[in-house]
Design a protein around this motif. Structure first.
Motif, PDB file in Angstrom:
ATOM      1  N   GLU A 145       0.821  -1.221   0.000  1.00  0.00           N
ATOM      2  CA  GLU A 145       0.000   0.000   0.000  1.00  0.00           C
ATOM      3  C   GLU A 145       0.851   1.266   0.000  1.00  0.00           C
ATOM      4  O   GLU A 145       0.300   2.361  -0.097  1.00  0.00           O
ATOM      5  N   ALA A 146       2.156   1.127   0.123  1.00  0.00           N
ATOM      6  CA  ALA A 146       3.009   2.323   0.219  1.00  0.00           C
ATOM      7  C   ALA A 146       2.855   3.164  -1.055  1.00  0.00           C
ATOM      8  O   ALA A 146       3.066   2.667  -2.163  1.00  0.00           O
ATOM      9  N   GLY A 189       4.913   4.219  -8.460  1.00  0.00           N
ATOM     10  CA  GLY A 189       6.044   3.815  -9.305  1.00  0.00           C
ATOM     11  C   GLY A 189       5.668   2.633 -10.186  1.00  0.00           C
ATOM     12  O   GLY A 189       5.936   2.639 -11.395  1.00  0.00           O
ATOM     13  N   LEU A 190       5.035   1.627  -9.607  1.00  0.00           N
ATOM     14  CA  LEU A 190       4.660   0.443 -10.387  1.00  0.00           C
ATOM     15  C   LEU A 190       3.636   0.810 -11.452  1.00  0.00           C
ATOM     16  O   LEU A 190       3.707   0.345 -12.591  1.00  0.00           O
ATOM     17  N   TRP A 206      11.653   3.074  -4.305  1.00  0.00           N
ATOM     18  CA  TRP A 206      10.231   2.689  -4.077  1.00  0.00           C
ATOM     19  C   TRP A 206      10.164   1.512  -3.099  1.00  0.00           C
ATOM     20  O   TRP A 206       9.313   1.459  -2.226  1.00  0.00           O
ATOM     21  N   ILE A 207      11.082   0.542  -3.301  1.00  0.00           N
ATOM     22  CA  ILE A 207      11.099  -0.647  -2.433  1.00  0.00           C
ATOM     23  C   ILE A 207      11.399  -0.243  -0.995  1.00  0.00           C
ATOM     24  O   ILE A 207      10.723  -0.672  -0.053  1.00  0.00           O
ATOM     25  N   ARG A 208      12.387   0.620  -0.842  1.00  0.00           N
ATOM     26  CA  ARG A 208      12.771   1.021   0.520  1.00  0.00           C
ATOM     27  C   ARG A 208      11.702   1.898   1.158  1.00  0.00           C
ATOM     28  O   ARG A 208      11.446   1.800   2.359  1.00  0.00           O
TER      29      ARG A 208
END
Ligand code: AMP
Ligand code: MN
Ligand code: MN
Ligand code: MN
Length: 273
Positions: A79-80, A86-87, A174-176
């Motif tokens: 949900e971030a 980004g995705l 984005w991952i972090r």
């Protein structure tokens, strides 16, 4: 720590994937669809029901110069907002690329493949080359999906269409931002000369990447030692994942690969204690 579902280019639904994991005795499994987290909610329900630990993940398509890299995000919060946005931004280009792939195949005498591939993609926003490969198989143009890549769809083949994916630094951030750990997927697959390989690993590390895949269904067993050495030399955590896409397409089922060598620190020590 690396598996696909019908939400990207896998053949099993998220539920079927978790059921397979439970059958093969896997106690923890990551779902890492390409450029989408759509399958994670369904997978979480099945995992809860079957007593399997689900590691929520994603496999992000990245352009590093002219090379496409895949970066896994493990233990992400789907949900971030930074990850969601980004995705969404990188999925957008997939339809346009699909049209170009279809045009190239039409020029080779195979018309109508956009519609054929699109019909095979359960998640219409995640049209990928694997859907074209399956459609070419359906048409009898190739003997299996691997041959579709070897003949038409792989880099350097006549229906390959170059595409701009995410920047490496953006994907890792984005991952972090989603609380996840960035893992370089199947580093043996990128065909980079040693000098560029080291530059890429340096860029990945500088961006905040923490781990590389060592044992994966996308490496040949004789490659494991190379990437084990690289992980140890560069101080990366190590990951292991089938890169499972489904029966008939992936020889290695989740949980069937050899364990990581004891000298490596597994990436899951970052969250599992
Ligand atoms: P895409 O993101 O649409 O370009 O598709 C990438 C996916 O295509 C990978 O995750 C694999 O599932 C598959 N793929 C890419 N290259 C190959 C190859 N040379 N042989 C077999 N499958 C491939
Ligand atoms: Mn794939
Ligand atoms: Mn990949
Ligand atoms: Mn994959």
């Amino acid at each position: 720590m690396h598996n696909h579902s019908t939400c990207s280019d896998g053949l099993l639904s998220p539920t079927q994937l978790i059921e397979l994991a439970a059958r093969t005795g896997v106690d923890a499994i990551a779902l890492t669809d390409h450029d989408t987290t759509d399958g994670l909610a369904e997978a979480a329900i099945a995992a809860q029901r079957l007593g399997v630990v689900l590691v929520p993940g994603v496999e992000i398509s990245v352009s590093w110069g002219d090379t496409t890299l895949h970066v896994l995000g493990l233990q992400v919060d789907p949900e971030a907002p930074a990850l969601v946005e980004g995705l969404r931004s990188i999925r957008e280009g997939r339809h346009g690329r699909g049209r170009k792939i279809a045009a190239a195949l039409e020029a080779l005498g195979i018309p109508g493949t956009f519609e054929g591939a699109h019909a095979l993609a359960e998640n219409k926003s995640m049209l990928g080359r694997a859907h074209f490969a399956r459609h070419l198989l359906e048409l009898g143009k190739v003997k299996d999906t691997q041959a579709a890549f070897d003949k038409y769809l792989a880099k350097g083949k006549p229906a390959y269409v170059p595409h701009r994916w995410a920047e490496l630094g953006d994907a890792v951030s984005w991952i972090r931002a989603a609380g996840g750990v960035a893992v370089l997927a199947h580093p043996g697959r990128y065909a980079l000369k040693p000098m560029f390989r080291d530059e890429m690993l340096g860029d990945f590390r500088a961006a905040g990447g923490e781990a590389i895949e060592v044992v994966t269904g996308s490496h040949r067993p004789e490659e494991y030692a190379t990437w084990q050495r690289v992980a140890l030399e560069h101080g990366f955590l190590a990951s292991r994942g089938a890169d499972y896409h489904g029966p008939g397409e992936s020889p290695v089922e989740p949980g069937r690969l050899p364990a990581l060598h004891a000298s490596l620190t597994p990436v899951w020590t970052r969250w599992a204690h």
